[in-house]
Write a protein that holds these residues in place. Structure first.
Motif, PDB file in Angstrom:
ATOM      1  N   UNK A   1       1.182  -1.050   0.156  1.00 52.54           N
ATOM      2  CA  UNK A   1       0.164  -0.172   0.081  1.00 52.54           C
ATOM      3  C   UNK A   1       0.979   1.201  -0.407  1.00 52.54           C
ATOM      4  N   UNK A   2       0.488   1.950  -0.922  1.00 51.73           N
ATOM      5  CA  UNK A   2       0.990   3.524  -0.794  1.00 51.73           C
ATOM      6  C   UNK A   2       1.044   3.849  -0.140  1.00 51.73           C
ATOM      7  N   UNK A   3       1.698   4.667   0.198  1.00 48.99           N
ATOM      8  CA  UNK A   3       1.538   6.073   1.863  1.00 48.99           C
ATOM      9  C   UNK A   3       1.697   7.377   1.160  1.00 48.99           C
ATOM     10  N   UNK A   4       0.566   7.902   1.860  1.00 46.36           N
ATOM     11  CA  UNK A   4       0.579   9.842   1.502  1.00 46.36           C
ATOM     12  C   UNK A   4       2.101  10.360   1.269  1.00 46.36           C
ATOM     13  N   UNK A   5       2.124  11.661   0.554  1.00 45.98           N
ATOM     14  CA  UNK A   5       3.199  12.166   1.154  1.00 45.98           C
ATOM     15  C   UNK A   5       2.482  13.949   1.845  1.00 45.98           C
ATOM     16  N   UNK A   6       3.602  13.978   2.882  1.00 47.63           N
ATOM     17  CA  UNK A   6       3.402  15.683   2.577  1.00 47.63           C
ATOM     18  C   UNK A   6       3.969  15.918   2.323  1.00 47.63           C
ATOM     19  N   UNK A   7       2.544  17.449   2.529  1.00 49.78           N
ATOM     20  CA  UNK A   7       2.830  18.226   1.028  1.00 49.78           C
ATOM     21  C   UNK A   7       4.326  19.239   2.089  1.00 49.78           C
ATOM     22  N   UNK A   8       5.067  19.576   0.350  1.00 49.15           N
ATOM     23  CA  UNK A   8       6.205  20.109   1.179  1.00 49.15           C
ATOM     24  C   UNK A   8       6.391  21.479   1.395  1.00 49.15           C
ATOM     25  N   UNK A   9       7.513  21.547   2.278  1.00 49.40           N
ATOM     26  CA  UNK A   9       7.317  23.381   2.840  1.00 49.40           C
ATOM     27  C   UNK A   9       8.365  23.775   3.753  1.00 49.40           C
ATOM     28  N   UNK A  10       9.003  24.977   3.389  1.00 47.14           N
ATOM     29  CA  UNK A  10       9.831  25.752   3.172  1.00 47.14           C
ATOM     30  C   UNK A  10      10.392  25.081   5.406  1.00 47.14           C
ATOM     31  N   UNK A  95      13.104  16.102  -4.587  1.00 47.02           N
ATOM     32  CA  UNK A  95      12.447  15.309  -5.104  1.00 47.02           C
ATOM     33  C   UNK A  95      12.556  15.153  -6.104  1.00 47.02           C
ATOM     34  N   UNK A  96      11.553  14.461  -7.052  1.00 43.90           N
ATOM     35  CA  UNK A  96      10.727  15.111  -8.541  1.00 43.90           C
ATOM     36  C   UNK A  96       9.435  14.641  -8.354  1.00 43.90           C
ATOM     37  N   UNK A  97       8.703  13.667  -7.663  1.00 49.74           N
ATOM     38  CA  UNK A  97       6.897  13.485  -7.790  1.00 49.74           C
ATOM     39  C   UNK A  97       7.316  12.384  -8.041  1.00 49.74           C
ATOM     40  N   UNK A  98       8.308  11.643  -8.617  1.00 50.15           N
ATOM     41  CA  UNK A  98       7.922  10.257  -9.240  1.00 50.15           C
ATOM     42  C   UNK A  98       8.455   9.174  -7.414  1.00 50.15           C
ATOM     43  N   UNK A  99       9.113   9.579  -6.674  1.00 47.88           N
ATOM     44  CA  UNK A  99       9.036   8.468  -6.484  1.00 47.88           C
ATOM     45  C   UNK A  99       8.179   8.402  -5.060  1.00 47.88           C
ATOM     46  N   UNK A 100       8.152   6.821  -3.958  1.00 55.49           N
ATOM     47  CA  UNK A 100       7.088   6.944  -3.424  1.00 55.49           C
ATOM     48  C   UNK A 100       8.068   6.359  -2.535  1.00 55.49           C
TER      49      UNK A 100
END
Length: 281
Positions: A1-10, A95-100
Motif C-alpha cells: 500500500x502506497x503511503x501519502x506524502x506530506x506537502x512540501x514546505x520550506x 524530490x521529483x514527484x516520482x518517488x514513493x
C-alpha cells in the motif's frame, strides 16, 4: 500500500533535527546484526519503466529513514524523509514527484530516465540516535530501436557473386545477432562476421544460402529484430556442383589423362632398361 506524502514546505519540522543531528555526527556505532543492504529490482531497467529499491537486514527500534541521491548522506541531495510514529513523510530538495517511500524503507521510482542512473543512499536512525547507511545503484538504459538490413545484392548467382549484409542501427552499447529462416544463423566456412557482428559476408554463395535473413540488436533491457530480407540465389547450369565451368573440368580431365600416360611411359622405360630391351619369349 502506497503511503501519502506530506506537502512540501520550506519550514523545518521538529523531528528533522534528529536526522540533521545524526548527519553531522562523526561518531557511528557499528551494526551488531547483518549489514544493511540495498537492492534494485530490476537490476537494469529500461527508460520509462518503474524500479524499486528493496532494503535488506533493516535493524529494529527505528525512528526515521532518509533517502539521498548519490553515494553518501548529503542533506542537499535528500529525496525524502520518513518519520515513524506518528508517520510523517517530508519531500527533500531533489524530490521529483516520482518517488514513493514505504514503511519498510523501500523506495519506488516511477517512469525512470537515464538521468536517474547512479547511486542512492538510505540512512536509517534508531530511537537511540544511532544511524546506519546502505547504498544501492540504479542503471537505466534506453530501449533499442528496430534495426534494418542493407544488402549488396538480393539476387545473386551461385558460385559467382559474394553477398554482404549489413545491420544498420544508431544504438550504441549493443550486441548484434543474425538469424536465417527464423533460426539463429549457423556460420559456415564461407561466412565471415565483422568484429562487431554488424556485417555478414558470404563468399562464395550457394543455393542453400537462399532464404530470409534478419539481424537483432539488444542491450541489457531490450531487443529488436529487423524486418525480413529475402536472398535469392540463381543456379547457372554451365557451372558444375563444384563451381567449375565445363571447360575447366575438361582441362582437369585432360591433365589427369596426360599424367597417367606419363606414368605408364616411365614404367615401360624402367621395364625395358631392367630387361635389357629383350621382349618376352
Amino acid at each position: 500500500m502506497e503511503l501519502p506524502t506530506a506537502p512540501a514546505g520550506k519550514g523545518c519540522v521538529p523531528w528533522q533535527g534528529l536526522l540533521l543531528a545524526v548527519l553531522l555526527s562523526t561518531f557511528w556505532n557499528p551494526p551488531t546484526t547483518a549489514q544493511l543492504t540495498i537492492e534494485s529490482m530490476p537490476t537494469n531497467v529500461a527508460e520509462g519503466k518503474d524500479v524499486i529499491f528493496l532494503v535488506r537486514n533493516l535493524p529494529g527500534n527505528l525512528a526515521a529513514y532518509g533517502w539521498y541521491k548519490g553515494d553518501k548522506v548529503d542533506h542537499h541531495q535528500q529525496i525524502a524523509s520518513y518519520k515513524i510514529g506518528p508517520v510523517e513523510i517530508t519531500p527533500g530538495p531533489v524530490y521529483s514527484g516520482r518517488e514513493t517511500i514505504y514503511s519498510n524503507g523501500s523506495l519506488l521510482f516511477r517512469n525512470v530516465t537515464q538521468e536517474d542512473t547512479g547511486y542512492y543512499t538510505l540512512q536509517v536512525i534508531n530511537t537511540s540516535y544511532q544511524g546506519e547507511v546502505g547504498t544501492g545503484q540504479l542503471r537505466v538504459y534506453q530501449p533499442v530501436a528496430q534495426p534494418s538490413i542493407q544488402a549488396s545484392n538480393t539476387t545473386v548467382t551461385e558460385h559467382q557473386d559474394p553477398v554482404v549484409l549489413t545491420c544498420l542501427t544508431n544504438d550504441t552499447g549493443i550486441s548484434i545477432q543474425w538469424f536465417f529462416n527464423n533460426q539463429s544463423l549457423q556460420l559456415t566456412e564461407r561466412m565471415k562476421l565483422s568484429q562487431d557482428n554488424s556485417t555478414l559476408t558470404i563468399d562464395p554463395i550457394r543455393r542453400e544460402d537462399a532464404g530470409d535473413y534478419q539481424c537483432e540488436v539488444s542491450n541489457l533491457v531490450s531487443a529488436s529484430k529487423s524486418d525480413l530480407l529475402r536472398l535469392d540465389v540463381k543456379y547457372d547450369p554451365t557451372l558444375g556442383s563444384s563451381g567449375l565451368s565445363a571447360g575447366a573440368i575438361g582441362g582437369i580431365v585432360i591433365g589427369v589423362l596426360a599424367g597417367v600416360a606419363l606414368i605408364a611411359a616411365l614404367v615401360y622405360f624402367l621395364y625395358i632398361r631392367k630387361t635389357g630391351g629383350s621382349g618376352p619369349l
